[in-house]
Design a protein around this motif. Structure first.
Motif, PDB file in Angstrom:
ATOM      1  N   UNK A  73      -0.331  -6.802   4.383  1.00  0.00           N
ATOM      2  CA  UNK A  73      -1.608  -7.497   4.596  1.00  0.00           C
ATOM      3  C   UNK A  73      -2.711  -6.804   3.799  1.00  0.00           C
ATOM      4  N   UNK A  74      -2.614  -5.484   3.722  1.00  0.00           N
ATOM      5  CA  UNK A  74      -3.624  -4.735   2.970  1.00  0.00           C
ATOM      6  C   UNK A  74      -3.596  -5.077   1.490  1.00  0.00           C
ATOM      7  N   UNK A  75      -2.421  -5.518   1.005  1.00  0.00           N
ATOM      8  CA  UNK A  75      -2.353  -5.932  -0.399  1.00  0.00           C
ATOM      9  C   UNK A  75      -3.316  -7.080  -0.688  1.00  0.00           C
ATOM     10  N   UNK A  76      -3.663  -7.829   0.357  1.00  0.00           N
ATOM     11  CA  UNK A  76      -4.605  -8.917   0.150  1.00  0.00           C
ATOM     12  C   UNK A  76      -6.004  -8.434  -0.191  1.00  0.00           C
ATOM     13  N   UNK A  77      -6.335  -7.203   0.184  1.00  0.00           N
ATOM     14  CA  UNK A  77      -7.670  -6.678  -0.087  1.00  0.00           C
ATOM     15  C   UNK A  77      -7.758  -6.153  -1.516  1.00  0.00           C
TER      16      UNK A  77
END
Lengths: 266, 376
Positions: free
Chosen positions: A125-129
């Motif tokens: 999910x952090x890859x989305x940032x």
């Protein structure tokens, strides 16, 4: 001619559909792979806050349409205007031109994730940032809070430390949606989000998307082969077969007729 | 304590457990190796190890540790990109470069590197355009460069002298310049990969999504190929064309058995690479085995032990409870959150702990405790 098309599309809107400003405007878009035409003369207005469904046979250009919007595939002709920025068919390098990318999130067709892939749900999910793909930026507290919030939105907050490969197909799909939301997008593109999911999990996912659309005021464009699932949420339906064959209220009986005509030549 | 914190605590405990197990394993290896060495060579160990005071041994130590570090870093990427056999093809084409250089009687480094990068780019181009399957083009380039090398060697006047050192390699014969090149390459490669680890991780997860996020995937892929061929070409003389590949794949594969986190994977892989370099070099001195072969032997031992006792595969052995909410046996590995059939929508999300207690999560903040009906 173009204006006619647009006004026809707007006129086809059902009463409950939002009548916002067009967020994406495509005019005479033509895309070809070599001498194979993938999209022919697409004229389409996608309105702000709208839930648009796309259905069509395999090879009808649905994914290509997404690639054009995402700036991954150059157009051969026509122009596209997204969030006030416009791009023409002869613009050459799309990657440089497409600065709207930060505002569009994309959930691709399901792909298999290696069971042992070294990443937790949180990492994905952090890859989305942004900091995860900009080399010299750091994750702030804000980033972390946003990641946690997105996991809560899709109901996966208890799984944040699980290896991504250990989740079931439906859970992985939800994580990918959370990853898309982590970007705080204006537009969410979903390419067959329910393929390879059983009907119950698929229905859960569609319900989740419906709630997201209501709560977050997202513009959602969804490709799906399942007309029943599309009818749950969509305000407008596009039947695509290289070109836009029909557009309108998904519950209109004409949609069924048109789909029969295209899929079964009846 | 909310469920999130509870869950986070449980998870971090588990992750720490995995990691500490890895560390314990690391320590055990050192102890075991030292003991074996001491017992078997008790007589003349001091005499043999005194070799390490010579300059050539120090050079060998620096070179092999450096190779362990950069092999471990690049190896992780190769493993995750499913590109392990690129390494083999690059190694063999570098060997062709070396034989051509010997034939022309020039300094081989430039030719070795350019052969390696040329074949890497050839494979990378075909892979990028998806013109052929990966293994087909790797097979073609691998055999063609081997054939080239043999053709070059047929022009040699004294065959044995130089070329064998490129096939089998000898870390004890590394020159001062060689060590400097290896060391500089190690620092450069490791720092580059650690700086770029987040985009690289993203690309390895999904190239398509990385491209959508605006990462220049093509550039990263070619950069990776350059780094891989650099690792192989600089270590060619030390380990040889046949064995150099092992320093890329084996420590990474061993580290892969221990953790699900990318950064830890990189660190563990480097540690295993360094460990096998040091122990391998010591063992080769004591038993008078070939240095490169012993290093590879040690790294394979590390891999075998990791594979055998990997916590990733131990999960199905200890069944701790039959859960009444999910009616499933919950393995020891899965105690924190029951994931099957009841993960949020409609079903009951719940947590298990090691003592067979179940925490029912309802809404956002409340929780109640329950007991399992049966115990496995």
């Amino acid at each position: 001619m173009i204006m006619d098309d647009i006004s026809r599309q707007v006129a086809n809107l059902p009463d409950h559909a939002p009548r916002g400003n067009p967020i994406i405007t495509m005019k005479n878009v033509v895309v070809a792979y070599g001498d194979q035409v993938a999209l022919w003369n697409i004229n389409l207005d996608i309105l702000e806050g709208e839930y648009l469904g796309i259905i069509g046979p395999n090879g009808s250009g649905k994914t290509t349409l997404f690639k054009v919007i995402l700036g991954l595939k150059a157009m051969n002709n026509g122009s596209i205007q997204i969030l006030g920025q416009s791009l023409h068919g002869d613009a050459g390098n799309l990657l440089k031109g497409a600065s709207w990318k930060d505002k569009i999130a994309y959930v691709p067709q399901r792909f298999t994730i290696d069971r042992n892939f070294p990443a937790r749900v949180w990492d994905i999910v952090r890859m989305g940032r942004a900091p995860s793909h900009k080399v010299f930026s750091r994750f702030t507290r804000e980033d972390k809070e946003q990641v946690m919030r997105c996991l809560e939105v899709v109901g996966m907050e208890n799984f944040s430390n699980r290896p991504i490969g250990h989740l079931s197909g439906g859970q992985q799909q939800k994580v990918l949606i959370a990853k898309a939301l982590a970007k705080e997008p204006d537009i969410l593109l979903l390419d067959e989000p329910t393929s390879a999911l059983d009907f119950k999990i698929a229905q859960d996912l569609i319900d989740l998307l419906g709630r997201l659309h209501e709560k977050e005021k997202l513009t959602i464009i969804e490709i799906n082969h399942n007309l029943r699932l599309l009818r749950d949420n969509c305000e407008r339906l596009v039947i695509l077969n290289k070109t836009i064959e029909w557009i309108g209220d998904p519950n209109d009986p004409k949609a069924d007729e048109k789909i029969n005509e295209i899929f079964f030549h009846q | 304590m909310s469920e999130n914190q509870l869950e986070a605590n449980m998870q971090s405990t588990k992750e720490r457990r995995y990691f500490s197990q890895g560390m314990m394993f690391f320590g055990t290896i050192i102890v075991v190796v030292t003991m074996v060495v001491v017992i078997s060579m008790l007589g003349d160990i001091g005499e043999k190890l005194s070799l390490f005071s010579y300059a050539f041994m120090k050079r060998a130590l620096v070179a092999s540790i450096s190779i362990g570090v950069m092999g471990g870093t690049v190896g992780v990427l190769m493993l995750l990109k499913n590109m392990v056999f690129y390494g083999e093809a690059i190694a063999h084409s570098s060997f062709a470069g070396a034989s051509l250089a010997i034939l022309l009687n020039i300094n081989p480094f430039g030719l070795v590197l350019s052969f390696g990068i040329a074949s890497a780019f050839g494979i990378g181009y075909v892979n990028n355009k998806q013109l052929l399957k990966n293994d087909v083009i790797i097979g073609i380039i691998f055999t063609f460069t081997m054939a080239l090398a043999i053709i070059f060697t047929s022009y040699f006047i004294n065959y044995e002298t130089n070329i064998e050192s490129y096939i089998f390699g000898n870390v004890l014969l590394t020159t001062r310049e060689n060590v400097i090149v290896i060391f500089v390459a190690t620092v450069g490669i490791t720092v580059t990969i650690f700086i770029l680890r987040r985009p690289l991780h993203y690309i390895m997860f999904s190239e398509e999504m990385a491209r959508v996020a605006g990462i220049p995937v093509k550039i990263y892929n070619y950069l990776f190929l350059i780094l891989a061929s650099l690792v192989i070409t600089v270590s060619l003389k030390a380990l040889g064309a046949i064995l150099v590949f092992a320093m890329l794949i084996t420590p990474a594969a061993a580290a892969y058995q221990w953790t699900f986190r990318f950064e830890r994977l990189l660190i563990l892989s480097i540690m295993f690479g360094v460990l096998s370099s040091i122990t391998g070099l010591i063992m080769s001195t004591l038993f008078e085995w070939g240095s490169g072969a012993t290093i590879v032997f040690m790294s394979t031992m590390i891999f075998l032990i990791s594979f055998a006792i990997s916590p990733k595969r131990r999960s199905k052995t200890n069944v701790s409870s039959l859960c009444r909410f999910c009616s499933k046996y919950v393995s020891e590995d899965e105690w924190e959150v029951c994931s099957e059939d009841c993960f949020g929508f409609g079903g009951k999300t719940h947590l298990h702990d090691q003592d067979d207690n179940i925490y029912l999560v309802s809404g956002n903040s409340t929780k109640e405790e329950g007991e399992c009906d049966d115990h496995g």
